[in-house]
Motif scaffolding. Structure first.
Motif, PDB file in Angstrom:
ATOM      1  N   MET A  37       0.835  -1.203   0.000  1.00  0.00           N
ATOM      2  CA  MET A  37       0.000   0.000   0.000  1.00  0.00           C
ATOM      3  C   MET A  37       0.864   1.245   0.000  1.00  0.00           C
ATOM      4  SD  MET A  37      -3.142  -0.575   2.536  1.00  0.00           S
ATOM      5  CE  MET A  37      -4.262  -1.927   2.359  1.00  0.00           C
ATOM      6  N   PHE A  39       3.915   1.537  -0.975  1.00  0.00           N
ATOM      7  CA  PHE A  39       4.569   1.625  -2.286  1.00  0.00           C
ATOM      8  C   PHE A  39       3.633   2.253  -3.300  1.00  0.00           C
ATOM      9  CE2 PHE A  39       4.663  -0.651  -6.399  1.00  0.00           C
ATOM     10  CZ  PHE A  39       5.853  -0.160  -6.918  1.00  0.00           C
ATOM     11  N   ILE A  41       0.915   4.177  -2.915  1.00  0.00           N
ATOM     12  CA  ILE A  41       0.615   5.591  -2.700  1.00  0.00           C
ATOM     13  C   ILE A  41       1.832   6.470  -2.975  1.00  0.00           C
ATOM     14  CG2 ILE A  41       0.047   7.297  -0.934  1.00  0.00           C
ATOM     15  CD1 ILE A  41      -2.230   5.896  -0.403  1.00  0.00           C
ATOM     16  N   LEU A  42       2.971   6.029  -2.456  1.00  0.00           N
ATOM     17  CA  LEU A  42       4.177   6.835  -2.652  1.00  0.00           C
ATOM     18  C   LEU A  42       4.541   6.932  -4.126  1.00  0.00           C
ATOM     19  CD1 LEU A  42       6.633   5.912   0.225  1.00  0.00           C
ATOM     20  CD2 LEU A  42       5.480   8.079  -0.209  1.00  0.00           C
ATOM     21  N   ILE A  67       2.540   7.223   6.341  1.00  0.00           N
ATOM     22  CA  ILE A  67       1.824   6.385   5.368  1.00  0.00           C
ATOM     23  C   ILE A  67       1.942   4.905   5.742  1.00  0.00           C
ATOM     24  CG2 ILE A  67       1.757   5.641   2.957  1.00  0.00           C
ATOM     25  CD1 ILE A  67       2.495   8.441   2.139  1.00  0.00           C
ATOM     26  N   VAL A 194      -7.580   8.116   6.122  1.00  0.00           N
ATOM     27  CA  VAL A 194      -6.342   7.388   6.376  1.00  0.00           C
ATOM     28  C   VAL A 194      -5.096   8.014   5.752  1.00  0.00           C
ATOM     29  CG1 VAL A 194      -6.960   5.075   7.057  1.00  0.00           C
ATOM     30  CG2 VAL A 194      -7.305   5.769   4.693  1.00  0.00           C
ATOM     31  N   PHE A 195      -5.184   8.377   4.480  1.00  0.00           N
ATOM     32  CA  PHE A 195      -3.962   8.851   3.811  1.00  0.00           C
ATOM     33  C   PHE A 195      -4.025  10.346   3.502  1.00  0.00           C
ATOM     34  CE2 PHE A 195      -4.167   4.337   2.335  1.00  0.00           C
ATOM     35  CZ  PHE A 195      -3.087   3.907   3.081  1.00  0.00           C
ATOM     36  N   TYR A 196      -5.042  11.003   4.028  1.00  0.00           N
ATOM     37  CA  TYR A 196      -5.250  12.413   3.675  1.00  0.00           C
ATOM     38  C   TYR A 196      -5.939  13.090   4.847  1.00  0.00           C
ATOM     39  CZ  TYR A 196      -9.307   9.671   2.622  1.00  0.00           C
ATOM     40  OH  TYR A 196     -10.322   8.757   2.719  1.00  0.00           O
TER      41      TYR A 196
END
Ligand SMILES: Nc1ncnc2c1ncn2[C@@H]1O[C@H](COP(=O)(O)OP(=O)(O)O)[C@@H](O)[C@H]1O
Ligand SMILES: [Mg+2]
Lengths: 270, 338, 268
Positions: A37, A39, A41-42, A67, A194-196
């Motif tokens: 995950m 990997f 997103i980045l 992250i 979660v990511f934002y």
């Protein structure tokens, strides 16, 4: 003689162990998924834009660690809901549901306790999986922070289990073969930011997200990723929110399960 | 015109499997499923391939139905070779491989039949007519199950649907692997009666496999007994019984609680020193023991058994000596080799 | 020939009927797909300054749509094979002289239905986020050609996985990893030209990168990395090669199972 909680948990620890032994790949997946995950997103983020933008927008000091931690939280929440909500279904497939319900104790206790060991195991695994990442970025402090997050994740599991039992009761009553409520996990996660930052969501969704335990777990993770030493006061706030949710969800769950058990026994779809 | 609908000559089949040993270790193992199987099925008859579990019945059926290639030997169906003319063979056979799977769960019985009928090239009114006919024939209509989803079917309904599919394209030959296994007596009887009717009135050739001797005695014109990959006997029911004419069957009803049934068979065979015996559980914790003996031996065996049972605390309720049944022949022929 | 027509009709009918009967799963799958996509897209958008959202949104959206083509082929065709085998349906089809291949390919109906519906809905989310419609394309015909080529490749790839699952168990995680790699490195998510120099040869070697370049040309008018004609030729060659190998491998597999019997080996 009524089975004690310890009996149920011991039996379940054993079956979890046997299951993992025969599904080594699953074990491996649990370790690898948080990294996949991260990997994803980045990689996407960095070819579309820059890490700097991400850092500024979220106001955190270490985006990669954040992250990773978020991915760990995503995975463990996913596993808990999945394990608990599908365990009843799973037992129906296997034909073991009647025996489970025959265990001489309250069904609610069985359904909640039975999946607990695998839920704890899988969330610990997902968090442990990111330990190398945390140590890589922040050394021992990173490991300490991760431990803190893990504790919050455990706490967050309690209301999540209640929520999952509610889902399980629904699927039992609806007599569906697959877990048709599997969209609920990403929905909960989506609303928890979660990511934002949660602020990118429409205001109404931000309000709704308050009822989901993962929101507070994610915020705790954000706190620990933002400051060298997270503020105790802010953490305590999150923890009390989780405790209140635990009471509400598990209360509702025991009611829901009682009702669905009656309905299931009446319609005989066990 | 051909006399034999199916001919099998010297069929040999070895399966290669891997035993799992520990984490990564695997060991190759060859299972000799068929060791030279030959038999003929005459047109218009009901032929029974009898054998215990693992004898090679399904393997034989799969070879004859073109699904599996023999390692050695040759088989033909209506004169077509099962290896080189597989497509033609498939057009003239109706097959049921399993009574519990092979259909789509969320389609009704009628829809499943329609689908497989279309795959066979049926269409339009002809398709509908055939589907209705076979649904009627196997009694699914009568049960009101035509429009139920397959996943809601009982085992009996599933078996009937499997037979209906086999009949869909009106093939001259039916090949059915254990078509009544696990069914309730009513469903099993419907299926058996239908098979006999098809053979007598519509001149269909029927090959069934079974380990149910009662069933074989009821419907089969000829039977072959297969054991451990070999045909050990062939003939009409009468002929096979005569093969054991120089034998007698000693039958005893004994006390055998279900808890000890597991290894009772071997224990008894040790106790009284005979190998050819069969044990069948009855209700109320009793079991029927059958021993096939030579005439003149029966008294000794009975005396020995009663003594052995008495000293082991096993009650004997009834002792009877009679002419052998097909089951006794079966026990005689299949027990001996193992 | 006549008979093949009826067969194909039967298979299409089967898959639409099943789609309808499993409608709750279908809706659930669409919803689940959309939600996961949104989570990741929101995450990725945080890396981009708001001023550039309008420009990047269509590329991200189409990247995701193409990725769904791949993922749904793998799961709906490859993942279904286990069910197909374990229910004894392979034998039942062979007995009617029907190869399992068209039945498995027919699963693309289900996969595409999920993909297209989910894509449309995600497009709506994007439109809301980026403030401009992201579904307006520069040349619809080219987009269609690109997608057809891509679908040919992903379906062939899924068939190869299917064939493999007659003999070995393939862990699902491996497939997910392969899909992720194709998504990021295989030029589905981003134009090859935007990838770091060192990675581009890898992207060029992954077949999906080429129809992806064609689709992006159709969507935004972005010049394909090797030029439109070249990308078309290369895509067609890759698509044919994959389809042909799927065919050969499946033929071999059918021979293998006739020799060794059908067994459900491993579940994906
Ligand atoms: N696909 C297979 N791979 C390995 N061994 C098999 C396979 N199928 C059957 N066998 C073995 O071959 C023997 C014969 O099996 P089968 O023909 O199914 O017997 P039956 O139908 O009479 O019970 C058995 O020992 C069985 O375990
Ligand atoms: Mg068998």
């Amino acid at each position: 003689m009524p089975s004690t909680s310890i009996d149920i948990i011991r039996a379940s620890v054993f079956s979890t162990y046997a299951w993992l032994k025969n599904n080594k790949w699953l074990f491996f997946s649990m370790l690898i998924w948080p990294y996949l995950m991260t990997f994803l997103i980045l990689a996407l983020g960095m070819v579309y834009g820059s890490l700097e933008t991400y850092r500024e927008r979220l106001g955190i000091s270490n985006p990669v660690l954040y992250i990773l931690a978020s991915s760990g939280i995503v995975m463990s929440s996913l596993m808990i809901v999945d394990v608990v909500a599908t365990s009843a279904l799973y037992h129906r497939w296997l034909g073991t549901l009647p025996y489970l319900l025959l265990t001489p104790t309250k069904t609610y206790k069985v359904l909640i306790l039975e999946p607990v060991p695998s839920a704890i195991l899988s969330s610990t695994m997902s968090m442990l999986a990111i330990l190398p990442g945390a140590v890589f970025f922040e050394g021992l402090l990173g490991a300490g922070k991760l431990f803190l997050i893990l504790l919050v994740v455990y706490l967050g599991m309690l209301p999540l289990i209640g929520l999952s039992v509610i889902i399980a009761s629904l699927t039992l009553v609806l007599r569906e073969e697959t877990n048709i409520a599997s969209f609920l996990t990403p929905l909960i996660l989506l609303l928890s930011g979660v990511f934002y930052p949660i602020q990118v969501l429409p205001a109404i969704l931000q309000e709704i997200s308050r009822i989901f335990p993962t929101l507070y777990v994610v915020q705790a993770a954000k706190l620990t990723a933002t400051y060298a030493i997270p503020e105790i006061k802010a953490l305590l706030g999150l923890i009390s929110a989780l405790i209140i949710l635990t009471l509400i969800y598990n209360g509702t769950a025991s009611l829901a399960l009682g009702t669905s058990e009656k309905m299931v026994k009446k319609s005989g779809v066990i | 015109m051909l006399i034999n609908a199916i001919e099998a000559k010297g069929l040999v089949k070895n399966y290669v499997t891997w035993d799992r040993r520990g984490f990564f270790k695997r060991k190759k193992r060859v299972v000799k499923a068929l060791k030279g199987v030959s038999f003929n099925v005459i047109r218009g008859e009901v032929f029974g391939l009898l054998g215990p579990n693992g004898a090679g019945k399904t393997t034989t059926v799969k070879i004859i139905t073109t699904l599996l290639l023999p390692d050695e030997g040759k088989a033909t169906v209506m004169g077509y070779d099962v290896v080189s003319e597989a497509e033609k063979v498939r057009e003239v056979i109706g097959v049921t491989l399993s009574v519990e799977k092979g259909f789509f769960w969320k389609l009704t019985g009628r829809e499943n039949l329609k689908y497989f009928g279309m795959l066979r090239g049926l269409k339009g009114r002809e398709l509908d007519r055939r589907v209705e006919e076979v649904l009627e024939l196997v009694g699914l209509k009568e049960l009101g199950a035509s429009d139920k989803l397959y996943e809601e079917y009982s085992l009996g309904m599933k078996a009937r649907l499997a037979l209906a599919r086999a009949l869909l394209h009106d093939p001259p030959i039916l090949i059915l692997d254990e078509p009544t296994i696990g069914l309730d007596p009513m469903s099993a009887r419907t299926i058996r009666e239908l098979l006999v009717k098809l053979a007598r009135e519509e001149d269909k050739t029927v090959l069934i496999t079974t380990h149910n001797m009662f069933e074989a005695e009821l419907i089969c014109d000829h039977v072959a007994i297969i054991n451990d990959g070999r045909i050990v006997a062939y003939g009409t029911i009468g002929e096979l019984k005569r093969r054991a004419a120089d034998r007698l069957a000693v039958e005893m009803i004994i006390a055998a609680p279900h808890t000890i049934l597991g290894d009772l068979e071997t224990r008894i065979s040790k106790l009284i020193g005979v190998r050819e015996l069969g044990l069948e559980p009855l209700e109320e914790g009793r079991a029927r023991l059958r021993i096939v003996v030579k005439p003149g031996e029966e008294e000794v065996i009975i005396a020995k058994s009663i003594e052995a049972f008495y000293s082991n605390g096993i009650k004997v309720y009834q002792v009877r000596v009679h002419e052998p049944t097909l089951e006794d022949v079966f026990i005689l022929l299949t027990k001996g080799s193992k | 020939m006549m008979r093949n027509d009826i067969r194909i009709r039967a298979i299409i009918w089967l898959h639409f009927l099943r789609l309808w009967r499993y409608k709750f799963s279908f809706l659930n799958n669409i919803l689940t797909t959309i939600l996961w996509l949104t989570i990741f897209v929101l995450g990725a958008l945080m890396f981009i300054p708001s001023s550039k959202w309008g420009e990047m949104a269509p590329i991200a959206l189409w990247g995701i749509i193409m990725w769904q083509f791949l993922a749904s082929s793998v799961w709906y065709i490859g993942g279904w094979t286990w069910f197909f085998i374990s229910q004894g349906l392979v034998e039942e089809h062979l007995l009617t002289n029907t190869s399992p291949v068209p039945v498995l390919v027919g699963r693309a109906i289900t996969g595409l239905s999920v993909t297209l519906t989910a894509s449309l809905l995600v497009a709506l989310v994007f439109t809301g986020l980026a403030g401009a419609s992201v579904l307006i394309v520069y040349n619809p015909l080219i987009v269609l050609i690109g997608l057809v080529l891509l679908a040919t490749m992903t379906i062939s790839y899924a068939l190869l996985l299917s064939a493999a699952s007659f003999r070995i168990g393939i862990p699902g995680t491996i497939l997910d990893i392969a899909n992720f790699i194709s998504f990021v490195l295989g030029g589905l998510a981003v134009p090859i030209a935007n990838l770091p120099e060192q990675i581009r040869p890898i992207a060029l070697a992954i077949p999906y990168a080429h129809p992806a370049e064609i689709v992006r040309y159709g969507v935004r008018g972005l010049e394909p990395y090797l030029g439109l004609t070249n990308e078309l030729i290369i895509s067609i060659i890759f698509a044919l090669a994959l389809a042909l190998s799927a065919r050969i491998v499946f033929k071999k597999t059918m021979k293998y199972i006739r020799k060794h019997g059908v067994k459900a080996v491993g579940r994906m």
